[in-house]
Design an enzyme around this catalytic site. Structure first.
Site, PDB file in Angstrom:
ATOM      1  N   HIS A  67      57.351  21.007 102.010  1.00  0.00           N
ATOM      2  CA  HIS A  67      56.706  21.619 103.171  1.00  0.00           C
ATOM      3  C   HIS A  67      56.395  20.555 104.213  1.00  0.00           C
ATOM      4  O   HIS A  67      55.756  19.551 103.927  1.00  0.00           O
ATOM      5  CB  HIS A  67      55.440  22.370 102.741  1.00  0.00           C
ATOM      6  CG  HIS A  67      55.730  23.567 101.919  1.00  0.00           C
ATOM      7  ND1 HIS A  67      55.048  23.876 100.763  1.00  0.00           N
ATOM      8  CD2 HIS A  67      56.677  24.532 102.064  1.00  0.00           C
ATOM      9  CE1 HIS A  67      55.550  24.983 100.233  1.00  0.00           C
ATOM     10  NE2 HIS A  67      56.535  25.405 101.020  1.00  0.00           N
ATOM     11  N   GLU A  70      52.872  18.818 105.075  1.00  0.00           N
ATOM     12  CA  GLU A  70      52.114  18.204 103.994  1.00  0.00           C
ATOM     13  C   GLU A  70      52.410  16.702 103.928  1.00  0.00           C
ATOM     14  O   GLU A  70      53.045  16.206 103.005  1.00  0.00           O
ATOM     15  CB  GLU A  70      52.397  18.941 102.684  1.00  0.00           C
ATOM     16  CG  GLU A  70      51.976  20.401 102.795  1.00  0.00           C
ATOM     17  CD  GLU A  70      52.516  21.343 101.739  1.00  0.00           C
ATOM     18  OE1 GLU A  70      52.434  22.572 101.942  1.00  0.00           O
ATOM     19  OE2 GLU A  70      53.019  20.865 100.708  1.00  0.00           O
ATOM     20  N   ARG A 125      55.793  24.509 108.491  1.00  0.00           N
ATOM     21  CA  ARG A 125      55.895  24.476 107.010  1.00  0.00           C
ATOM     22  C   ARG A 125      57.342  24.587 106.526  1.00  0.00           C
ATOM     23  O   ARG A 125      57.751  23.881 105.592  1.00  0.00           O
ATOM     24  CB  ARG A 125      55.082  25.635 106.441  1.00  0.00           C
ATOM     25  CG  ARG A 125      55.246  25.896 104.941  1.00  0.00           C
ATOM     26  CD  ARG A 125      54.409  27.083 104.510  1.00  0.00           C
ATOM     27  NE  ARG A 125      54.733  27.618 103.215  1.00  0.00           N
ATOM     28  CZ  ARG A 125      54.011  27.378 102.093  1.00  0.00           C
ATOM     29  NH1 ARG A 125      52.944  26.594 102.135  1.00  0.00           N
ATOM     30  NH2 ARG A 125      54.347  27.925 100.956  1.00  0.00           N
ATOM     31  N   HIS A 195      52.947  18.442  96.713  1.00  0.00           N
ATOM     32  CA  HIS A 195      52.516  19.229  97.858  1.00  0.00           C
ATOM     33  C   HIS A 195      51.083  18.838  98.223  1.00  0.00           C
ATOM     34  O   HIS A 195      50.482  17.974  97.600  1.00  0.00           O
ATOM     35  CB  HIS A 195      52.534  20.720  97.511  1.00  0.00           C
ATOM     36  CG  HIS A 195      53.909  21.297  97.347  1.00  0.00           C
ATOM     37  ND1 HIS A 195      54.493  22.116  98.280  1.00  0.00           N
ATOM     38  CD2 HIS A 195      54.832  21.170  96.346  1.00  0.00           C
ATOM     39  CE1 HIS A 195      55.693  22.485  97.869  1.00  0.00           C
ATOM     40  NE2 HIS A 195      55.929  21.921  96.703  1.00  0.00           N
ATOM     41  N   TYR A 197      47.495  21.115 100.316  1.00  0.00           N
ATOM     42  CA  TYR A 197      46.335  20.449  99.743  1.00  0.00           C
ATOM     43  C   TYR A 197      45.646  21.432  98.779  1.00  0.00           C
ATOM     44  O   TYR A 197      46.020  22.619  98.754  1.00  0.00           O
ATOM     45  CB  TYR A 197      45.381  20.035 100.865  1.00  0.00           C
ATOM     46  CG  TYR A 197      44.850  21.224 101.650  1.00  0.00           C
ATOM     47  CD1 TYR A 197      45.545  21.744 102.727  1.00  0.00           C
ATOM     48  CD2 TYR A 197      43.658  21.851 101.286  1.00  0.00           C
ATOM     49  CE1 TYR A 197      45.066  22.856 103.433  1.00  0.00           C
ATOM     50  CE2 TYR A 197      43.183  22.944 101.975  1.00  0.00           C
ATOM     51  CZ  TYR A 197      43.899  23.445 103.049  1.00  0.00           C
ATOM     52  OH  TYR A 197      43.432  24.551 103.732  1.00  0.00           O
ATOM     53  N   GLU A 269      49.152  19.676  94.029  1.00  0.00           N
ATOM     54  CA  GLU A 269      48.560  19.910  95.346  1.00  0.00           C
ATOM     55  C   GLU A 269      47.565  18.761  95.540  1.00  0.00           C
ATOM     56  O   GLU A 269      46.521  18.714  94.888  1.00  0.00           O
ATOM     57  CB  GLU A 269      47.826  21.262  95.403  1.00  0.00           C
ATOM     58  CG  GLU A 269      48.743  22.472  95.467  1.00  0.00           C
ATOM     59  CD  GLU A 269      49.075  22.879  96.899  1.00  0.00           C
ATOM     60  OE1 GLU A 269      49.392  21.981  97.698  1.00  0.00           O
ATOM     61  OE2 GLU A 269      49.021  24.085  97.224  1.00  0.00           O
TER      62      GLU A 269
HETATM   63  N1  LIG Z   1      55.979  27.436  92.471  1.00  0.00           N
HETATM   64  C1  LIG Z   1      54.734  27.675  93.191  1.00  0.00           C
HETATM   65  C2  LIG Z   1      53.656  26.702  92.798  1.00  0.00           C
HETATM   66  C3  LIG Z   1      52.328  27.166  93.329  1.00  0.00           C
HETATM   67  C4  LIG Z   1      52.295  27.244  94.852  1.00  0.00           C
HETATM   68  C5  LIG Z   1      52.464  25.880  95.478  1.00  0.00           C
HETATM   69  C6  LIG Z   1      52.184  25.897  96.965  1.00  0.00           C
HETATM   70  C7  LIG Z   1      52.350  24.534  97.531  1.00  0.00           C
HETATM   71 SE1  LIG Z   1      51.938  24.436  99.416  1.00  0.00          SE
HETATM   72  C8  LIG Z   1      53.122  26.880  97.692  1.00  0.00           C
HETATM   73  O1  LIG Z   1      54.344  26.675  97.617  1.00  0.00           O
HETATM   74  O2  LIG Z   1      52.619  27.821  98.302  1.00  0.00           O
HETATM   75 ZN   LIG Z   2      53.498  22.883  99.936  1.00  0.00          ZN
HETATM   76 ZN   LIG Z   3      49.900  23.550  99.311  1.00  0.00          ZN
END
Ligand SMILES: NCCCCC[C@@H](C[SeH])C(=O)O
Ligand SMILES: [Zn+2]
Ligand SMILES: [Zn+2]
Ligand SMILES: [Zn+2]
Length: 307
Positions: A67, A70, A125, A195, A197, A269
């Site tokens: 993303h 990030e 993003r 990733h 946060y 995260e």
């Molecule tokens: N495979 C999804 C793991 C959990 C969500 C991770 C977050 C990172 Se910004 C997302 O992709 O929305």
């Molecule tokens: Zn992310």
């Molecule tokens: Zn995230």
């Protein structure tokens, strides 16, 4: 112009130059390969860390910058490479890791988006792909993998920030990474994707509330890694399966890698929990990266012991 710095959020041009120089800095420990180009034609450089060996070694694959906004994620992959090369030979754990395994590092997964956040929209993003029929740009690479694709926690609206894409791996960046991992799945034992946060250490599944077959082991390792992280500055992380720990989200790279057979599959995260969010100050790059090193090394050494 400003040089590359490990404690600043570097532009793509600085990172590309850094990749070229660090990849030729130590031919015994690091090499570079391009696994494909992004939509806008930027080369996806994969760094391979590990003592050179004629036979293939078990491996860990880590990516940053899925993303675009990030930025602490992208900073971490650069930090990891620097730490690995600079502590090899001194740090027993890192030396053992790079002697026994290879660590593939993709410093910036979504280069087009990352460059766009530096030049146009800091809060972007997605990728920057375009498709006739829609004025909206890009898809969410972390909804674009073939894992429960677009079933929940994703949108089929091209204007949504969680647009799953027109089909699985419609985003060339996701296809390039999926191809590499598929082609190397016999040796890849762990997948780590960075990733921000929220300070979470997540593992499969996010595309279903069902517990993964390896849930208890994955949970134990996540708790150990979070404890290692907390030992440095007291930063608190929450560990758990994505669906219940953050939100349901289909099409994720971690779920896809796990179902491919990469058992140790984790999504980090990083800092913080919302005070600065994606705009984490550069003053926090060093502490964030140092504490995250402890968690990643914990996971890596666990994988090593369980080869
Ligand atoms: N495979 C999804 C793991 C959990 C969500 C991770 C977050 C990172 Se910004 C997302 O992709 O929305
Ligand atoms: Zn992310
Ligand atoms: Zn995230
Ligand atoms: Zn350090």
């Amino acid at each position: 112009p400003r040089a590359h710095s490990y404690t600043k959020y570097n532009s793509w041009d600085k990172i590309q130059a850094w990749i070229n120089s660090i990849a030729s800095s130590n031919s015994n420990l690091i090499s570079r390969q391009v696994i494909g180009n992004t939509y806008e034609g930027r080369p996806m450089n994969l760094l391979k860390l590990g003592k050179k060996s004629s036979s293939s070694k078990p491996a860990i694959f880590m990516d940053c910058g899925i993303h675009a906004r990030e930025w602490i994620s992208t900073a971490f992959c650069q930090w990891f490479v620097k730490e690995a090369l600079s502590t090899y030979g001194q740090d027993q754990q890192m030396t053992s890791l790079l002697d026994q395994m290879d660590v593939y590092v993709l410093p910036v997964f979504n280069i087009d988006g990352y460059d766009y956040t530096h030049k146009s929209n800091r809060m972007w993003r997605k990728t920057r792909s375009r498709k006739t029929g829609s004025s909206c740009i890009g898809a969410d690479p972390n909804r674009n993998f073939d894992a429960g694709w677009c079933t929940l926690g994703a949108s089929s609206n091209p204007c949504s920030d969680t647009f799953c894409g027109y089909k699985p791996e419609s985003e060339i960046e996701a296809k390039n990474v999926a191809n590499f991992i598929r082609n190397n799945k016999a040796s890849i034992k762990a997948y780590i994707t960075i990733h921000s946060y929220s300070q979470l250490l997540l593992f499969p599944y996010s595309y279903t509330y069902k517990l993964a077959a390896d849930h208890s082991e994955l949970m134990r390792v996540a708790e150990g890694a979070s404890a290692a992280l907390r030992s440095l500055y007291g930063t608190r992380y929450t560990s758990g399966p994505g669906a219940t720990t953050i939100y349901p989200a289909a099409g994720g790279s971690d779920d896809w890698a796990y179902d491919l057979g990469v058992k140790y599959s984790y999504t980090f995260e990083l800092r913080d929990t919302g005070r600065y969010g994606f705009l984490l100050p550069e003053s926090q790059i060093k502490p964030t990266c140092e504490e995250t090193m402890l968690a990643v090394k914990y996971i890596a050494s666990y994988v090593q012991k369980n080869l």
